[in-house]
Design a protein around this motif. Sequence first.
Motif, mmCIF file in Angstrom:
data_model
loop_
_atom_site.group_PDB
_atom_site.id
_atom_site.type_symbol
_atom_site.label_atom_id
_atom_site.label_comp_id
_atom_site.label_asym_id
_atom_site.label_seq_id
_atom_site.Cartn_x
_atom_site.Cartn_y
_atom_site.Cartn_z
ATOM 1 N N UNK A 9 12.897 12.052 24.035
ATOM 2 C CA UNK A 9 13.620 11.405 25.134
ATOM 3 C C UNK A 9 14.590 10.345 24.586
ATOM 4 N N UNK A 10 14.223 9.747 23.454
ATOM 5 C CA UNK A 10 15.126 8.800 22.787
ATOM 6 C C UNK A 10 16.330 9.558 22.217
ATOM 7 N N UNK A 11 16.058 10.664 21.529
ATOM 8 C CA UNK A 11 17.142 11.486 20.958
ATOM 9 C C UNK A 11 18.107 11.913 22.074
ATOM 10 N N UNK A 12 17.551 12.241 23.238
ATOM 11 C CA UNK A 12 18.376 12.690 24.353
ATOM 12 C C UNK A 12 19.315 11.613 24.884
ATOM 13 N N UNK A 13 18.956 10.341 24.667
ATOM 14 C CA UNK A 13 19.850 9.267 25.143
ATOM 15 C C UNK A 13 20.953 8.935 24.144
ATOM 16 N N UNK A 14 20.766 9.284 22.883
ATOM 17 C CA UNK A 14 21.771 8.934 21.864
ATOM 18 C C UNK A 14 23.162 9.477 22.197
ATOM 19 N N UNK A 15 23.273 10.749 22.649
ATOM 20 C CA UNK A 15 24.624 11.240 22.970
ATOM 21 C C UNK A 15 25.297 10.444 24.090
ATOM 22 N N UNK B 184 27.078 3.124 44.348
ATOM 23 C CA UNK B 184 26.116 2.248 45.029
ATOM 24 C C UNK B 184 24.693 2.792 44.854
ATOM 25 N N UNK B 185 23.682 1.923 45.052
ATOM 26 C CA UNK B 185 22.295 2.324 44.790
ATOM 27 C C UNK B 185 21.799 3.492 45.645
ATOM 28 N N UNK B 186 22.397 3.711 46.809
ATOM 29 C CA UNK B 186 21.905 4.801 47.664
ATOM 30 C C UNK B 186 22.584 6.141 47.364
ATOM 31 N N UNK B 187 23.420 6.186 46.337
ATOM 32 C CA UNK B 187 24.074 7.443 45.956
ATOM 33 C C UNK B 187 23.450 7.966 44.658
ATOM 34 N N UNK B 188 23.065 9.228 44.672
ATOM 35 C CA UNK B 188 22.426 9.847 43.511
ATOM 36 C C UNK B 188 23.460 10.589 42.682
ATOM 37 N N UNK B 189 23.353 10.446 41.373
ATOM 38 C CA UNK B 189 24.264 11.171 40.480
ATOM 39 C C UNK B 189 23.438 11.918 39.439
ATOM 40 N N UNK B 190 23.788 13.169 39.207
ATOM 41 C CA UNK B 190 23.241 13.913 38.084
ATOM 42 C C UNK B 190 24.423 14.325 37.221
ATOM 43 N N UNK B 191 24.155 14.471 35.928
ATOM 44 C CA UNK B 191 25.228 14.720 34.971
ATOM 45 C C UNK B 191 25.056 16.061 34.274
ATOM 46 N N UNK B 192 26.157 16.779 34.133
ATOM 47 C CA UNK B 192 26.175 17.983 33.313
ATOM 48 C C UNK B 192 27.323 17.836 32.331
ATOM 49 N N UNK B 193 26.961 17.715 31.057
ATOM 50 C CA UNK B 193 27.971 17.561 30.015
ATOM 51 C C UNK B 193 27.502 18.379 28.818
ATOM 52 N N UNK B 194 28.104 19.569 28.631
ATOM 53 C CA UNK B 194 27.578 20.449 27.586
ATOM 54 C C UNK B 194 27.586 19.816 26.198
ATOM 55 N N UNK B 195 28.596 19.008 25.872
ATOM 56 C CA UNK B 195 28.643 18.410 24.532
ATOM 57 C C UNK B 195 27.454 17.471 24.307
ATOM 58 N N UNK B 196 27.049 16.765 25.360
ATOM 59 C CA UNK B 196 25.874 15.896 25.277
ATOM 60 C C UNK B 196 24.616 16.719 24.970
ATOM 61 N N UNK B 197 24.473 17.833 25.660
ATOM 62 C CA UNK B 197 23.317 18.706 25.408
ATOM 63 C C UNK B 197 23.343 19.271 23.985
ATOM 64 N N UNK B 198 24.529 19.657 23.536
ATOM 65 C CA UNK B 198 24.635 20.208 22.178
ATOM 66 C C UNK B 198 24.299 19.147 21.135
ATOM 67 N N UNK B 199 24.789 17.911 21.350
ATOM 68 C CA UNK B 199 24.512 16.833 20.390
ATOM 69 C C UNK B 199 23.022 16.504 20.329
ATOM 70 N N UNK B 200 22.357 16.629 21.463
ATOM 71 C CA UNK B 200 20.910 16.419 21.507
ATOM 72 C C UNK B 200 20.228 17.392 20.529
ATOM 73 N N UNK B 201 20.748 18.619 20.464
ATOM 74 C CA UNK B 201 20.106 19.626 19.609
ATOM 75 C C UNK B 201 20.527 19.552 18.154
ATOM 76 N N UNK B 202 21.786 19.153 17.886
ATOM 77 C CA UNK B 202 22.214 19.124 16.480
ATOM 78 C C UNK B 202 21.420 18.086 15.676
ATOM 79 N N UNK B 203 20.885 17.091 16.357
ATOM 80 C CA UNK B 203 20.012 16.132 15.674
ATOM 81 C C UNK B 203 18.925 16.867 14.895
ATOM 82 N N UNK B 204 18.417 17.944 15.478
ATOM 83 C CA UNK B 204 17.261 18.638 14.900
ATOM 84 C C UNK B 204 17.646 19.720 13.896
ATOM 85 N N UNK B 205 18.941 20.078 13.828
ATOM 86 C CA UNK B 205 19.332 21.174 12.928
ATOM 87 C C UNK B 205 19.356 20.696 11.474
ATOM 88 N N UNK B 206 18.928 21.549 10.596
ATOM 89 C CA UNK B 206 18.939 21.192 9.159
ATOM 90 C C UNK B 206 20.012 21.974 8.423
#
Lengths: 206, 206
Positions: A9-15, B184-206
């Motif tokens: 979950x920490x790694x997921x916040x880094x990006x 504002x606090x009563x508005x919900x936001x969710x995020x979709x950013x493919x580069x963020x997801x990819x960066x989450x995974x490259x951390x683990x690649x060797x």
Amino acid sequence: MRTAEIPDIVIGRLPIYLRELELLAHNGQEVTSSHELGERLGISSAQIRKDLSWFGPFGKQGTGYHVNYLVEQLRKIMQVDREWPVAVVGAGDLGRALARYGGFAHRGFRITCIFDNDVAKIDTYVGNLRVMSTVDLKDEISLRGIQIAMVAVPAGSAQAVTNALVEAGVKAILNYAPITLSVPPDVHVQYIDPATHLQHMTYYLR
Amino acid sequence: MRTAEIPDIVIGRLPIYLRELELLAHNGQEVTSSHELGERLGISSAQIRKDLSWFGPFGKQGTGYHVNYLVEQLRKIMQVDREWPVAVVGAGDLGRALARYGGFAHRGFRITCIFDNDVAKIDTYVGNLRVMSTVDLKDEISLRGIQIAMVAVPAGSAQAVTNALVEAGVKAILNYAPITLSVPPDVHVQYIDPATHLQHMTYYLR
């Protein structure tokens, strides 16, 4: 620096931190603080300090973080201080949109090939990329040493495509098909499914 | 049943459970177990039982869950036992792909309008939808009582678009622009950013 103990979950916040720091750098800002980052990101400053402290002392009490230095360090930590070739499988609306998306270039990724199984799409072009047949997927991906792929095919085909990607040596998959994939333990999968995100929010709507 | 104490991370897993249960139902399976769901989703069965127990006793020890009943209950809990109208802002590659995407219909959502600020796109059609001008965004969205929007505009325009959506009464935003939004606090936001997801995974690649 890299230990197995760091929670995912920490790694997921880094990006997210990196993206915001890059924005500050782009705007010419040289120094920031966990407080400012927290305000901008809606994350507590304590959380940010704790997350970053897994990787080293990046700031000094009272002086904050040097934006460019922290950007550089986070890029190294996430290994996006290089450019990863990425394959897209599926040349439908979404696959084509991903292949043309300008947002990967400065964040460590370049789409270098796109595949489809539809003869009407094979050999057509998406930007500079010629759509290749999924028949050639395994050979092309292993030949090119590609480790990252985005799956943008219908749910019914996603597991078969994933199996081929894994056999070809892919270790990280961003899956846009609305289905949970089965992969070996050394393969990472992240999911993007807009309906799932929307349903998460409708829970809260009155 | 709905209490403020239920952690958001639990709410975030409910759509994943629902999606898998819908797949089982589609395949004609009548009964499942937390063990089977856990195996299919890569989540521990204890976690699944604990998550579902926030909302009621859905299964009996030894007999498991009735798939159709649990689907129905989860749809009610997440309020997707109805169809929500959704606005898309941005009629570029991604916005058009979203507007044409077939995966919303059976999951509680229907794209009912799409906006862009490019005169070359306004009044063109994406499927059955006529692209409207962002000049009319506030009026159209409040007139139609739309509470959910997807933002598919460049990062530089996303906050301004979001402000207009919030003023029009939108309470849930799925943001595809690679930027953290201020709402504002009563508005919900969710995020979709493919580069963020990819960066989450490259951390683990060797």
